[in-house]
Motif scaffolding. Structure first.
Motif, PDB file in Angstrom:
ATOM      1  N   VAL A  67      33.700  55.722  40.827  1.00  0.00           N
ATOM      2  CA  VAL A  67      34.150  54.931  39.467  1.00  0.00           C
ATOM      3  C   VAL A  67      33.448  53.463  39.259  1.00  0.00           C
ATOM      4  O   VAL A  67      33.503  52.630  40.330  1.00  0.00           O
ATOM      5  CB  VAL A  67      35.726  54.758  39.863  1.00  0.00           C
ATOM      6  N   TYR A  68      32.955  53.249  38.109  1.00  0.00           N
ATOM      7  CA  TYR A  68      32.331  52.108  37.600  1.00  0.00           C
ATOM      8  C   TYR A  68      32.954  51.443  36.579  1.00  0.00           C
ATOM      9  O   TYR A  68      33.174  52.187  35.606  1.00  0.00           O
ATOM     10  CB  TYR A  68      30.820  52.374  37.488  1.00  0.00           C
ATOM     11  N   LYS A  69      33.561  50.332  36.791  1.00  0.00           N
ATOM     12  CA  LYS A  69      34.078  49.600  35.472  1.00  0.00           C
ATOM     13  C   LYS A  69      33.072  48.296  35.334  1.00  0.00           C
ATOM     14  O   LYS A  69      32.689  47.500  36.154  1.00  0.00           O
ATOM     15  CB  LYS A  69      35.531  49.019  35.852  1.00  0.00           C
ATOM     16  N   GLU A  70      32.916  47.877  33.871  1.00  0.00           N
ATOM     17  CA  GLU A  70      32.461  46.669  33.508  1.00  0.00           C
ATOM     18  C   GLU A  70      33.661  45.655  33.286  1.00  0.00           C
ATOM     19  O   GLU A  70      34.681  46.025  32.797  1.00  0.00           O
ATOM     20  CB  GLU A  70      31.524  46.761  32.281  1.00  0.00           C
ATOM     21  N   SER A  71      33.372  44.526  33.697  1.00  0.00           N
ATOM     22  CA  SER A  71      34.177  43.442  33.676  1.00  0.00           C
ATOM     23  C   SER A  71      33.385  42.151  32.843  1.00  0.00           C
ATOM     24  O   SER A  71      32.387  42.082  33.038  1.00  0.00           O
ATOM     25  CB  SER A  71      34.556  42.816  34.885  1.00  0.00           C
ATOM     26  N   PRO A  72      34.312  41.443  32.037  1.00  0.00           N
ATOM     27  CA  PRO A  72      33.800  40.560  31.169  1.00  0.00           C
ATOM     28  C   PRO A  72      33.595  39.152  32.421  1.00  0.00           C
ATOM     29  O   PRO A  72      34.096  39.171  33.284  1.00  0.00           O
ATOM     30  CB  PRO A  72      35.038  39.989  30.215  1.00  0.00           C
ATOM     31  N   PRO A  73      32.732  38.381  31.893  1.00  0.00           N
ATOM     32  CA  PRO A  73      32.290  37.101  32.826  1.00  0.00           C
ATOM     33  C   PRO A  73      33.643  36.396  32.925  1.00  0.00           C
ATOM     34  O   PRO A  73      34.180  36.235  31.902  1.00  0.00           O
ATOM     35  CB  PRO A  73      31.444  36.443  32.292  1.00  0.00           C
ATOM     36  N   LEU A  74      33.728  35.596  34.054  1.00  0.00           N
ATOM     37  CA  LEU A  74      34.723  34.763  34.343  1.00  0.00           C
ATOM     38  C   LEU A  74      34.124  33.567  34.419  1.00  0.00           C
ATOM     39  O   LEU A  74      32.917  33.449  34.403  1.00  0.00           O
ATOM     40  CB  LEU A  74      35.147  34.975  35.778  1.00  0.00           C
ATOM     41  N   PRO A  75      34.999  32.419  34.334  1.00  0.00           N
ATOM     42  CA  PRO A  75      34.380  31.189  34.390  1.00  0.00           C
ATOM     43  C   PRO A  75      33.639  31.265  35.842  1.00  0.00           C
ATOM     44  O   PRO A  75      34.066  31.728  36.789  1.00  0.00           O
ATOM     45  CB  PRO A  75      35.653  30.064  34.580  1.00  0.00           C
ATOM     46  N   TRP A  76      32.586  30.452  35.958  1.00  0.00           N
ATOM     47  CA  TRP A  76      31.850  30.454  37.151  1.00  0.00           C
ATOM     48  C   TRP A  76      32.289  30.363  38.396  1.00  0.00           C
ATOM     49  O   TRP A  76      32.089  31.243  39.316  1.00  0.00           O
ATOM     50  CB  TRP A  76      30.673  29.497  37.231  1.00  0.00           C
ATOM     51  N   GLU A  77      33.251  29.397  38.682  1.00  0.00           N
ATOM     52  CA  GLU A  77      33.901  29.321  39.991  1.00  0.00           C
ATOM     53  C   GLU A  77      34.810  30.518  40.461  1.00  0.00           C
ATOM     54  O   GLU A  77      34.781  31.091  41.336  1.00  0.00           O
ATOM     55  CB  GLU A  77      34.603  28.051  40.243  1.00  0.00           C
ATOM     56  N   GLU A  78      35.462  31.310  39.342  1.00  0.00           N
ATOM     57  CA  GLU A  78      36.164  32.396  39.585  1.00  0.00           C
ATOM     58  C   GLU A  78      35.356  33.214  39.913  1.00  0.00           C
ATOM     59  O   GLU A  78      35.569  34.515  40.624  1.00  0.00           O
ATOM     60  CB  GLU A  78      37.119  32.700  38.405  1.00  0.00           C
ATOM     61  N   GLY A  79      34.047  33.555  39.208  1.00  0.00           N
ATOM     62  CA  GLY A  79      33.217  34.771  39.121  1.00  0.00           C
ATOM     63  C   GLY A  79      32.626  34.569  40.655  1.00  0.00           C
ATOM     64  O   GLY A  79      32.565  35.720  41.433  1.00  0.00           O
TER      65      GLY A  79
END
Length: 160
Positions: A67-79
């Motif tokens: 299973v592969y899912k794409e996620s949108p970028p988060l704010p840098w520190e959250e990423g």
């Protein structure tokens, strides 16, 4: 207890990813997440999100689920927090007695090797953005299986 050498090697690669990735993402400039070389390249924030997706995928295939899912970028520190959380979850699974759902070699050659490549891209983009990561003799680095969080060894052989 029987040691699974292939799982231990995967754990060492995950620890290496934490060490190298930690250097690449730590102390990034405020606007680094959106730095773009040109219109066809990913931003560091997009790359970091992709690394998180790769680590989530690695955990899924380790459990036997493709299973592969794409996620949108988060704010840098959250990423960055997502990066370390995904490393911890993957390492915990690899440290367990649960069997691998796919061969260790496939898990390495797919999501883990890809994540290492993208950590290198973030490091390169840091230099291009004027905030380089110091070079280091990674052969001499104190990388320890299970050490997959932000806290890494401060014993470094860095150079300019």
């Amino acid at each position: 207890m029987v040691v699974d050498n292939k799982k231990e090697m995967l754990r060492h690669t995950v620890a290496t990813l934490a060490y190298r990735g930690g250097k690449a993402v730590s102390n990034a400039p405020k606007d680094f997440a959106t730095f773009r070389v040109n219109e066809t390249t990913r931003t560091p924030g997009e790359i970091l999100a992709h690394i998180g997706d790769l680590l989530d995928w690695a955990l899924c295939v380790a459990k036997g689920e493709y299973v592969y899912k794409e996620s949108p970028p988060l704010p840098w520190e959250e990423g960055v927090a997502r990066f370390f959380a995904a490393l911890k979850e993957l390492d915990s699974y690899l440290a367990s007695a649960a069997p691998l759902g796919y061969p260790a070699e496939k898990i390495f050659q797919g999501p883990i090797a890809d994540a290492l490549t993208h950590v290198g891209q973030i490091s390169m983009l840091r230099r291009m953005a004027g905030a380089p990561v110091r070079g280091e003799s990674y052969f001499k680095a104190e990388i320890v299986i299970g050490r997959v969080g932000r806290e890494q060894s401060t014993k470094r052989r860095e150079f300019d």
